[in-house]
Design a protein around this motif. Structure first.
Motif, PDB file in Angstrom:
ATOM      1  N   GLY A 171       0.840  -1.206   0.000  1.00  0.00           N
ATOM      2  CA  GLY A 171       0.000   0.000   0.000  1.00  0.00           C
ATOM      3  C   GLY A 171       0.870   1.249   0.000  1.00  0.00           C
ATOM      4  O   GLY A 171       2.046   1.199  -0.379  1.00  0.00           O
ATOM      5  N   GLN A 172       0.294   2.368   0.475  1.00  0.00           N
ATOM      6  CA  GLN A 172       1.061   3.616   0.415  1.00  0.00           C
ATOM      7  C   GLN A 172       2.281   3.604   1.326  1.00  0.00           C
ATOM      8  O   GLN A 172       3.312   4.198   0.998  1.00  0.00           O
ATOM      9  N   LEU A 173       2.193   2.898   2.448  1.00  0.00           N
ATOM     10  CA  LEU A 173       3.354   2.883   3.354  1.00  0.00           C
ATOM     11  C   LEU A 173       4.491   2.088   2.713  1.00  0.00           C
ATOM     12  O   LEU A 173       5.655   2.497   2.763  1.00  0.00           O
ATOM     13  N   GLY A 174       4.136   0.977   2.080  1.00  0.00           N
ATOM     14  CA  GLY A 174       5.144   0.182   1.373  1.00  0.00           C
ATOM     15  C   GLY A 174       5.733   0.980   0.215  1.00  0.00           C
ATOM     16  O   GLY A 174       6.921   0.881  -0.091  1.00  0.00           O
ATOM     17  N   ARG A 175       4.889   1.770  -0.420  1.00  0.00           N
ATOM     18  CA  ARG A 175       5.365   2.572  -1.558  1.00  0.00           C
ATOM     19  C   ARG A 175       6.381   3.625  -1.093  1.00  0.00           C
ATOM     20  O   ARG A 175       7.426   3.808  -1.708  1.00  0.00           O
ATOM     21  N   MET A 176       6.053   4.311   0.004  1.00  0.00           N
ATOM     22  CA  MET A 176       6.971   5.362   0.467  1.00  0.00           C
ATOM     23  C   MET A 176       8.259   4.749   1.032  1.00  0.00           C
ATOM     24  O   MET A 176       9.331   5.345   0.923  1.00  0.00           O
ATOM     25  N   PHE A 177       8.159   3.542   1.609  1.00  0.00           N
ATOM     26  CA  PHE A 177       9.368   2.801   2.005  1.00  0.00           C
ATOM     27  C   PHE A 177      10.209   2.508   0.762  1.00  0.00           C
ATOM     28  O   PHE A 177      11.433   2.684   0.753  1.00  0.00           O
ATOM     29  N   THR A 178       9.542   2.070  -0.306  1.00  0.00           N
ATOM     30  CA  THR A 178      10.236   1.715  -1.547  1.00  0.00           C
ATOM     31  C   THR A 178      10.957   2.931  -2.142  1.00  0.00           C
ATOM     32  O   THR A 178      12.113   2.834  -2.572  1.00  0.00           O
ATOM     33  N   VAL A 179      10.281   4.081  -2.131  1.00  0.00           N
ATOM     34  CA  VAL A 179      10.902   5.309  -2.653  1.00  0.00           C
ATOM     35  C   VAL A 179      12.176   5.610  -1.862  1.00  0.00           C
ATOM     36  O   VAL A 179      13.244   5.872  -2.435  1.00  0.00           O
ATOM     37  N   ALA A 180      12.073   5.533  -0.516  1.00  0.00           N
ATOM     38  CA  ALA A 180      13.234   5.857   0.325  1.00  0.00           C
ATOM     39  C   ALA A 180      14.368   4.864   0.074  1.00  0.00           C
ATOM     40  O   ALA A 180      15.525   5.257  -0.118  1.00  0.00           O
ATOM     41  N   ALA A 181      14.024   3.571   0.040  1.00  0.00           N
ATOM     42  CA  ALA A 181      15.058   2.548  -0.119  1.00  0.00           C
ATOM     43  C   ALA A 181      15.740   2.668  -1.474  1.00  0.00           C
ATOM     44  O   ALA A 181      16.971   2.626  -1.577  1.00  0.00           O
ATOM     45  N   ARG A 182      14.950   2.865  -2.518  1.00  0.00           N
ATOM     46  CA  ARG A 182      15.536   2.933  -3.853  1.00  0.00           C
ATOM     47  C   ARG A 182      16.389   4.184  -4.006  1.00  0.00           C
ATOM     48  O   ARG A 182      17.426   4.163  -4.665  1.00  0.00           O
ATOM     49  N   SER A 183      15.961   5.290  -3.385  1.00  0.00           N
ATOM     50  CA  SER A 183      16.783   6.499  -3.536  1.00  0.00           C
ATOM     51  C   SER A 183      18.098   6.356  -2.768  1.00  0.00           C
ATOM     52  O   SER A 183      19.078   7.034  -3.072  1.00  0.00           O
ATOM     53  N   MET A 184      18.132   5.434  -1.791  1.00  0.00           N
ATOM     54  CA  MET A 184      19.391   5.190  -1.074  1.00  0.00           C
ATOM     55  C   MET A 184      20.228   4.108  -1.763  1.00  0.00           C
ATOM     56  O   MET A 184      21.301   3.763  -1.273  1.00  0.00           O
ATOM     57  N   GLY A 185      19.710   3.560  -2.852  1.00  0.00           N
ATOM     58  CA  GLY A 185      20.506   2.598  -3.614  1.00  0.00           C
ATOM     59  C   GLY A 185      20.197   1.139  -3.328  1.00  0.00           C
ATOM     60  O   GLY A 185      20.903   0.244  -3.799  1.00  0.00           O
TER      61      GLY A 185
ATOM     62  N   PRO B 212      -2.836  -6.773  -7.758  1.00  0.00           N
ATOM     63  CA  PRO B 212      -2.057  -6.508  -8.979  1.00  0.00           C
ATOM     64  C   PRO B 212      -1.778  -5.016  -9.189  1.00  0.00           C
ATOM     65  O   PRO B 212      -0.839  -4.655  -9.899  1.00  0.00           O
ATOM     66  N   HIS B 213      -2.584  -4.149  -8.562  1.00  0.00           N
ATOM     67  CA  HIS B 213      -2.373  -2.703  -8.724  1.00  0.00           C
ATOM     68  C   HIS B 213      -1.781  -2.083  -7.471  1.00  0.00           C
ATOM     69  O   HIS B 213      -1.999  -0.903  -7.182  1.00  0.00           O
ATOM     70  N   SER B 214      -1.056  -2.877  -6.711  1.00  0.00           N
ATOM     71  CA  SER B 214      -0.486  -2.402  -5.453  1.00  0.00           C
ATOM     72  C   SER B 214       0.375  -1.143  -5.656  1.00  0.00           C
ATOM     73  O   SER B 214       1.243  -1.114  -6.538  1.00  0.00           O
ATOM     74  N   PRO B 215       0.143  -0.077  -4.862  1.00  0.00           N
ATOM     75  CA  PRO B 215       0.928   1.156  -5.015  1.00  0.00           C
ATOM     76  C   PRO B 215       2.442   0.951  -4.909  1.00  0.00           C
ATOM     77  O   PRO B 215       3.206   1.598  -5.620  1.00  0.00           O
ATOM     78  N   ALA B 216       2.879   0.028  -4.033  1.00  0.00           N
ATOM     79  CA  ALA B 216       4.326  -0.213  -3.920  1.00  0.00           C
ATOM     80  C   ALA B 216       4.801  -1.128  -5.046  1.00  0.00           C
ATOM     81  O   ALA B 216       5.892  -0.934  -5.607  1.00  0.00           O
ATOM     82  N   GLY B 217       3.960  -2.110  -5.386  1.00  0.00           N
ATOM     83  CA  GLY B 217       4.341  -3.073  -6.423  1.00  0.00           C
ATOM     84  C   GLY B 217       4.690  -2.386  -7.728  1.00  0.00           C
ATOM     85  O   GLY B 217       5.609  -2.809  -8.443  1.00  0.00           O
ATOM     86  N   SER B 218       3.966  -1.287  -8.029  1.00  0.00           N
ATOM     87  CA  SER B 218       4.173  -0.640  -9.332  1.00  0.00           C
ATOM     88  C   SER B 218       5.512   0.092  -9.402  1.00  0.00           C
ATOM     89  O   SER B 218       5.954   0.444 -10.496  1.00  0.00           O
ATOM     90  N   ILE B 219       6.153   0.343  -8.267  1.00  0.00           N
ATOM     91  CA  ILE B 219       7.450   1.045  -8.338  1.00  0.00           C
ATOM     92  C   ILE B 219       8.600   0.227  -7.743  1.00  0.00           C
ATOM     93  O   ILE B 219       9.743   0.678  -7.737  1.00  0.00           O
ATOM     94  N   ALA B 220       8.295  -0.959  -7.224  1.00  0.00           N
ATOM     95  CA  ALA B 220       9.356  -1.795  -6.652  1.00  0.00           C
ATOM     96  C   ALA B 220      10.171  -2.428  -7.777  1.00  0.00           C
ATOM     97  O   ALA B 220       9.732  -2.481  -8.925  1.00  0.00           O
ATOM     98  N   ASP B 221      11.368  -2.935  -7.464  1.00  0.00           N
ATOM     99  CA  ASP B 221      12.148  -3.665  -8.462  1.00  0.00           C
ATOM    100  C   ASP B 221      11.406  -4.926  -8.861  1.00  0.00           C
ATOM    101  O   ASP B 221      11.494  -5.385  -9.990  1.00  0.00           O
ATOM    102  N   ARG B 222      10.699  -5.503  -7.867  1.00  0.00           N
ATOM    103  CA  ARG B 222       9.913  -6.692  -8.187  1.00  0.00           C
ATOM    104  C   ARG B 222       8.657  -6.710  -7.326  1.00  0.00           C
ATOM    105  O   ARG B 222       8.729  -6.462  -6.109  1.00  0.00           O
TER     106      ARG B 222
END
Ligand code: AMP
Length: 378
Positions: free
Chosen positions: A14-28, A38-48
């Protein structure tokens, strides 16, 4: 320490997973998100995006084989999921604190045993429990399901034994707490980050306003006396230490009209009332989730500016989305949308943070934006 570019797992997209994903990915870091939607907010921007139920053993096995550590975005992940994972890979927070936070009876009992004040309450499992609780508790009261309640759902206001009996049946005669309705002066929250060595950083206290049981606005700094803020921070810290907590912990408080500070509930994860930290603190609550997950020291939580956070609910959508251009006309307002495809009343679609040198100025900007985004009646 787990360093970039390790793979981090998140349960819930959900949105919390998505914002975690943004932070983690921006840190590398790389992120795998497990969510059946299938339309999970975090799933759509995660590596997998692993699109599978939380109990899917093959998915969990794969996750534990590839992820350096796993975190969760919500407390209602099945207990067995966390237990299955945590013997294979570091899971932070672990199943023990999540089990406490997931169940209001366990949570409030744990708080009481620690000597941390809550509203007077009784665990309710049977009609007999209800009869004896109603004889001892001051009415009016709230009957809340022990599990799966959120945003004011799974709660019924009661003012007599008859009400309570009816409410208990309405809630499915499931385990509940009956809790005195306290006269509130303010609602507050404290969010902290604690790593596995016990290093802790606490965010500034937030002052929260709920509408219909859902968080509407957070003001930071909270407009409270210093000793109240200090006490809230100490209570949250005691709670985290008692659980030997690792991760981001949110603790919600009631400040009563008599000046007593009571803990309402805790969340074993970043919290809606901490979204202000994305724009207004040196380290956001989501970066803290990454840091504590990876055994890094928590970052500094210094408040860079007074801030008002306002939630954007699906209610703002009519036939078309709200007029975002009006928000963008305010240079001190920051929009965060969660990428949800369908707006529904009460659904959290995003939030905005308004920053200004003075809290009153931030409030004025937030109210201008609110008025501009709210559909005109008729
Ligand atoms: P909860 O789901 O328990 O966080 O409750 C949602 C909201 O209902 C809280 O943020 C309060 O505004 C209100 N509320 C819940 N419990 C109480 C209580 N015991 N006394 C007064 N207000 C309450």
């Amino acid at each position: 320490m787990i360093l970039p570019d390790a793979i981090l797992g998140v349960l819930g997209g959900g949105q919390l997973g998505r914002m975690f994903t943004v932070a983690a990915r921006s840190m590398g870091y790389r992120v795998w998100a497990l969510d059946p939607d299938p339309h999970s907010p975090a799933g759509s921007i995660a590596d997998r995006h692993i699109e599978a139920p939380y109990s899917d053993e093959a998915a969990l096995t794969e996750m534990s084989a590839h992820c350096a550590a796993v975190t969760t975005e919500f407390e209602n992940v099945p207990a067995e999921t966390l237990e299955y994972l945590e013997v294979r890979v570091p899971v932070r927070p672990g199943s023990a604190p999540v089990a406490i936070a997931r169940d209001r009876i366990r949570e409030k009992t744990f708080l009481r045993e620690l000597g941390l004040a809550t509203a007077p309450f009784f665990p309710i499992r049977t009609l007999d429990d209800l009869t004896s609780a109603c004889a001892q508790l001051r009415m009016p009261a709230l009957l809340k399901t022990a599990q799966l309640g959120y945003d004011g759902k799974g709660q019924i206001a009661v003012s007599s034994l008859e009400d309570a009996r009816r409410g208990f049946q309405q809630l499915g005669a499931t385990a509940c707490v009956l809790e005195e309705r306290v006269a509130l002066q303010l609602e507050l929250s404290v969010i902290l980050a604690r790593n596995s060595s016990g290093q802790t950083e606490v965010f500034p206290v937030g002052e929260n306003v709920h509408v219909n049981g859902i968080l509407d606005t957070t003001f930071v700094p909270a407009r409270i006396a210093q000793p109240v803020a200090r006490q809230a921070v100490q209570m949250a810290q005691r709670l985290a230490d008692a659980m030997d907590y690792c991760g981001v912990l949110a603790v919600e408080f009631f400040l009563t009209v008599d000046g007593d500070l009571l803990i309402n509930e805790m969340a074993p994860r970043p919290h809606n009332s901490g979204h202000y930290s994305i724009d207004a603190c040196l380290t956001s609550q989501f970066e803290q989730q990454v840091r504590t997950l990876c055994d890094l020291p928590p970052g500094a939580t210094t408040l860079l500016s007074p801030v008002v956070m306002v939630n954007i609910l699906g209610d703002l959508w009519g036939d078309s989305p709200p007029p975002w251009e009006k928000l963008f006309e305010q240079p001190q307002a920051k929009l965060h949308l969660y990428g949800k495809r369908h707006a529904r009343p009460g659904r959290k679609m995003g939030h905005y943070n308004c920053l200004a040198a003075d809290l009153d100025d931030a409030i004025a900007i937030a109210e201008l934006v609110r008025a501009a985004l709210t559909p005109k009646a008729g």
